[in-house]
Design a protein around this motif. Structure first.
Motif, PDB file in Angstrom:
ATOM      1  N   LYS A   1       0.833  -1.207   0.000  1.00 13.80           N
ATOM      2  CA  LYS A   1       0.000   0.000   0.000  1.00 13.80           C
ATOM      3  C   LYS A   1       0.863   1.251   0.000  1.00 13.80           C
ATOM      4  O   LYS A   1       0.613   2.201  -0.757  1.00 13.80           O
ATOM      5  CB  LYS A   1      -0.921  -0.001   1.225  1.00 13.80           C
ATOM      6  CG  LYS A   1      -2.055  -1.010   1.169  1.00 13.80           C
ATOM      7  CD  LYS A   1      -2.906  -0.943   2.430  1.00 13.80           C
ATOM      8  CE  LYS A   1      -4.040  -1.962   2.381  1.00 13.80           C
ATOM      9  NZ  LYS A   1      -4.848  -1.949   3.620  1.00 13.80           N
TER      10      LYS A   1
ATOM     11  N   LYS B   1       2.291   1.911  -3.266  1.00 12.11           N
ATOM     12  CA  LYS B   1       1.270   2.027  -4.310  1.00 12.11           C
ATOM     13  C   LYS B   1       1.305   0.849  -5.272  1.00 12.11           C
ATOM     14  O   LYS B   1       1.258   1.000  -6.492  1.00 12.11           O
ATOM     15  CB  LYS B   1       1.429   3.345  -5.069  1.00 12.11           C
ATOM     16  CG  LYS B   1       1.219   4.572  -4.182  1.00 12.11           C
ATOM     17  CD  LYS B   1       1.296   5.866  -4.962  1.00 12.11           C
ATOM     18  CE  LYS B   1       1.025   7.060  -4.055  1.00 12.11           C
ATOM     19  NZ  LYS B   1       1.112   8.346  -4.765  1.00 12.11           N
TER      20      LYS B   1
ATOM     21  N   SER C   1      -9.390   0.237 -11.620  1.00 14.34           N
ATOM     22  CA  SER C   1      -8.281   0.970 -12.235  1.00 14.34           C
ATOM     23  C   SER C   1      -7.610   0.164 -13.342  1.00 14.34           C
ATOM     24  O   SER C   1      -7.241   0.707 -14.387  1.00 14.34           O
ATOM     25  CB  SER C   1      -7.261   1.379 -11.169  1.00 14.34           C
ATOM     26  OG  SER C   1      -6.732   0.246 -10.527  1.00 14.34           O
TER      27      SER C   1
ATOM     28  N   LYS D   1      -9.700   9.773 -10.879  1.00 12.56           N
ATOM     29  CA  LYS D   1      -9.308   9.450  -9.505  1.00 12.56           C
ATOM     30  C   LYS D   1      -8.611   8.094  -9.440  1.00 12.56           C
ATOM     31  O   LYS D   1      -7.614   7.918  -8.726  1.00 12.56           O
ATOM     32  CB  LYS D   1     -10.531   9.461  -8.588  1.00 12.56           C
ATOM     33  CG  LYS D   1     -11.034  10.859  -8.250  1.00 12.56           C
ATOM     34  CD  LYS D   1     -12.256  10.806  -7.343  1.00 12.56           C
ATOM     35  CE  LYS D   1     -12.753  12.218  -7.023  1.00 12.56           C
ATOM     36  NZ  LYS D   1     -13.974  12.187  -6.181  1.00 12.56           N
ATOM     37  N   LEU D   2      -9.117   7.114 -10.205  1.00  8.17           N
ATOM     38  CA  LEU D   2      -8.488   5.798 -10.235  1.00  8.17           C
ATOM     39  C   LEU D   2      -7.075   5.886 -10.799  1.00  8.17           C
ATOM     40  O   LEU D   2      -6.142   5.275 -10.272  1.00  8.17           O
ATOM     41  CB  LEU D   2      -9.328   4.837 -11.079  1.00  8.17           C
ATOM     42  CG  LEU D   2     -10.669   4.384 -10.494  1.00  8.17           C
ATOM     43  CD1 LEU D   2     -11.476   3.634 -11.545  1.00  8.17           C
ATOM     44  CD2 LEU D   2     -10.450   3.504  -9.270  1.00  8.17           C
TER      45      LEU D   2
ATOM     46  N   GLN E   1      -5.127   8.564 -10.922  1.00  8.10           N
ATOM     47  CA  GLN E   1      -4.279   9.311  -9.995  1.00  8.10           C
ATOM     48  C   GLN E   1      -3.816   8.417  -8.845  1.00  8.10           C
ATOM     49  O   GLN E   1      -2.663   8.461  -8.422  1.00  8.10           O
ATOM     50  CB  GLN E   1      -5.035  10.534  -9.445  1.00  8.10           C
ATOM     51  CG  GLN E   1      -5.168  11.690 -10.418  1.00  8.10           C
ATOM     52  CD  GLN E   1      -3.850  12.392 -10.677  1.00  8.10           C
ATOM     53  OE1 GLN E   1      -2.888  12.249  -9.937  1.00  8.10           O
ATOM     54  NE2 GLN E   1      -3.812  13.165 -11.759  1.00  8.10           N
ATOM     55  N   ALA E   2      -4.738   7.593  -8.343  1.00  5.75           N
ATOM     56  CA  ALA E   2      -4.404   6.723  -7.216  1.00  5.75           C
ATOM     57  C   ALA E   2      -3.378   5.667  -7.615  1.00  5.75           C
ATOM     58  O   ALA E   2      -2.488   5.314  -6.841  1.00  5.75           O
ATOM     59  CB  ALA E   2      -5.666   6.054  -6.671  1.00  5.75           C
ATOM     60  N   LYS E   3      -3.516   5.143  -8.852  1.00  4.76           N
ATOM     61  CA  LYS E   3      -2.636   4.063  -9.285  1.00  4.76           C
ATOM     62  C   LYS E   3      -1.335   4.563  -9.898  1.00  4.76           C
ATOM     63  O   LYS E   3      -0.245   4.079  -9.598  1.00  4.76           O
ATOM     64  CB  LYS E   3      -3.382   3.155 -10.289  1.00  4.76           C
ATOM     65  CG  LYS E   3      -2.512   2.054 -10.878  1.00  4.76           C
ATOM     66  CD  LYS E   3      -1.911   1.190  -9.792  1.00  4.76           C
ATOM     67  CE  LYS E   3      -0.886   0.218 -10.345  1.00  4.76           C
ATOM     68  NZ  LYS E   3      -0.081  -0.385  -9.283  1.00  4.76           N
TER      69      LYS E   3
ATOM     70  N   ASN F   1      -0.616   8.129 -10.494  1.00  2.00           N
ATOM     71  CA  ASN F   1      -0.307   9.529 -10.160  1.00  2.00           C
ATOM     72  C   ASN F   1      -0.358  10.436 -11.388  1.00  2.00           C
ATOM     73  O   ASN F   1       0.316  11.468 -11.448  1.00  2.00           O
ATOM     74  CB  ASN F   1       1.057   9.649  -9.480  1.00  2.00           C
ATOM     75  CG  ASN F   1       1.190  10.923  -8.673  1.00  2.00           C
ATOM     76  OD1 ASN F   1       0.203  11.435  -8.150  1.00  2.00           O
ATOM     77  ND2 ASN F   1       2.394  11.454  -8.576  1.00  2.00           N
TER      78      ASN F   1
END
Length: 397
Positions: free
Chosen positions: A282, A285, A293, A326-327, A329-331, A333
């Motif tokens: 986590k 990432k 994603s 958002k997906l 960006q989370a995965k 960036n």
């Protein structure tokens, strides 16, 4: 002639890769290697030369353009005569990255099921050799540039290799009756989820328990329990990247009836508990929401050279545009537009390095609206222009 087969006292290697790690090296091999096997998946891409490879006691001729698929239970050895040598890329990564890149589960499972009946070697035509060479060169180049996003190329490389094995037929071959060690090792790999014991393996293979124990030890230098735990922990490590699977569920999937035993065996391998290992994933990432994603990323990779827009991805995934960004960006960036342009530029670079296009043709072929947009993005992501890249030619390994 392979000496001392089937019991070769083979070497076992492991780098304890995280689920999305990858090792890529370019080697010039001039002598026969010691038999060995890894805890990871390995592909060997022969760039030049010829020789033989022994896989679980079976000999195969290899030559320029061959791509060899080796799973953890394949004890293998490159064999070269006095006047032979090969140059090759060796691509090694965890089972986790193979699971991530094998988006078609049916194809992956089918390949495993039929591994006994096909040669795990395919021959690439000249165009596919150029494309795979490009991917390998690009991963090495970006890594040497210390690009913080270069690891996203790992998915592209392994996905392309998976695609090649799904679309190029492997040839059936007459398989000699394998020795007991090979048979037992394969059985452990394919049935590790069951309540597996020496007695069960012996019964399934019509061997005595002593034959199973002795042959495995002579072949690998490890005993039955060590090998079984190796296979189970390898698979558990790969599955920890998927947050929808609880640790208890992963333990059960991998054949552990007791959570306590699972934790004990996992910690012996990684010096961390499964919970601690997942927390590290986590923080780095490397957790995957496979059904969200990853679906978005794969769709963009597959369609980047078309007139793709965010609305098309919304229609395909049934996610809102905000959710998609958002997906990503989370995965990764980065947002949709940047990922799309990065993918297009990488394809453009491959074409620049291998083919002759004028810039107008090139821009349209990779999905850009005009030449200026192509050049602007090429400079942004590669710090050069298509003309300069073409003039420079292949970058050094």
């Amino acid at each position: 002639m392979v000496k001392n087969y089937p019991f070769v006292g083979s070497h076992y290697f492991s780098e304890n890769f995280k689920p999305q790690d990858l090792s890529l090296t370019y080697q010039h091999i001039q002598a026969t290697q010691t038999p060995h096997f890894y805890n990871e998946v390995e592909f060997i891409f022969i760039v030049s030369g010829k020789g033989e490879i022994a896989i679980n006691g079976q000999l195969f001729a290899i030559k320029e353009g061959d791509l060899i698929h080796l799973l953890p239970y394949h004890v293998h050895q490159l064999i070269l005569a006095d006047n032979q040598s090969v140059e090759c890329f060796r691509i090694r990564f965890s089972l986790g990255l193979l699971l991530l890149s094998s988006v078609n589960e049916d194809n992956y499972l089918s390949a495993l099921t039929h591994m006994d009946y096909t040669v795990p070697i395919i021959s690439l035509n000249a165009r596919k050799q150029r494309q795979l060479r490009f991917f390998c060169d690009e991963v090495i180049y970006e890594k040497n540039q210390n690009n913080k996003h270069f690891e996203t190329l790992h998915i592209s490389l392994t996905s392309y290799i998976s695609y090649l094995f799904q679309t190029i037929k492997m040839n059936p071959y007459h398989k000699n009756e394998p020795a007991n060690g090979w048979r037992s090792l394969e059985y452990l790999q394919l049935y590790h989820q069951d309540e597996l014991t020496v007695e069960r393996v012996a019964h399934a293979l019509a061997l005595t328990t002593e034959e199973v124990r002795t042959s495995l030890n002579q072949l690998t230098g490890m005993d039955f329990i060590q090998l079984l735990n190796q296979v189970r922990i390898r698979n558990a490590t790969a599955l920890l990247q998927f947050p929808d699977l609880t640790i208890q569920k992963i333990a059960s999937i991998c054949g552990y009836a007791s959570n306590a035993n699972f934790y004990k065996q996992f910690k012996e391998v990684h010096d961390l508990t499964p919970t601690q290992y997942r927390q590290n994933l986590k923080e780095n990432k490397q957790m995957i929401g496979f059904n969200d994603s990853w679906d978005v990323i794969i769709y963009i990779l597959e369609n980047c050279c078309t007139q793709l827009d965010l609305e098309s991805v919304v229609t395909h995934t049934n996610f809102s545009s905000d959710k998609i960004n958002k997906l990503l960006q989370a995965k990764l960036n980065i947002g949709f537009k940047e990922l799309l342009n990065r993918c297009r530029v990488q394809v453009a670079r491959m074409l620049v390095q291998n083919y002759d296009f004028n810039l107008s043709e090139l821009a349209l072929k990779v999905g850009f609206s005009d030449v200026n947009t192509l050049i602007r993005n090429y400079k942004k992501y590669l710090n050069t222009t298509p003309h300069q890249d073409k003039k420079q030619g292949k970058w050094p390994i």
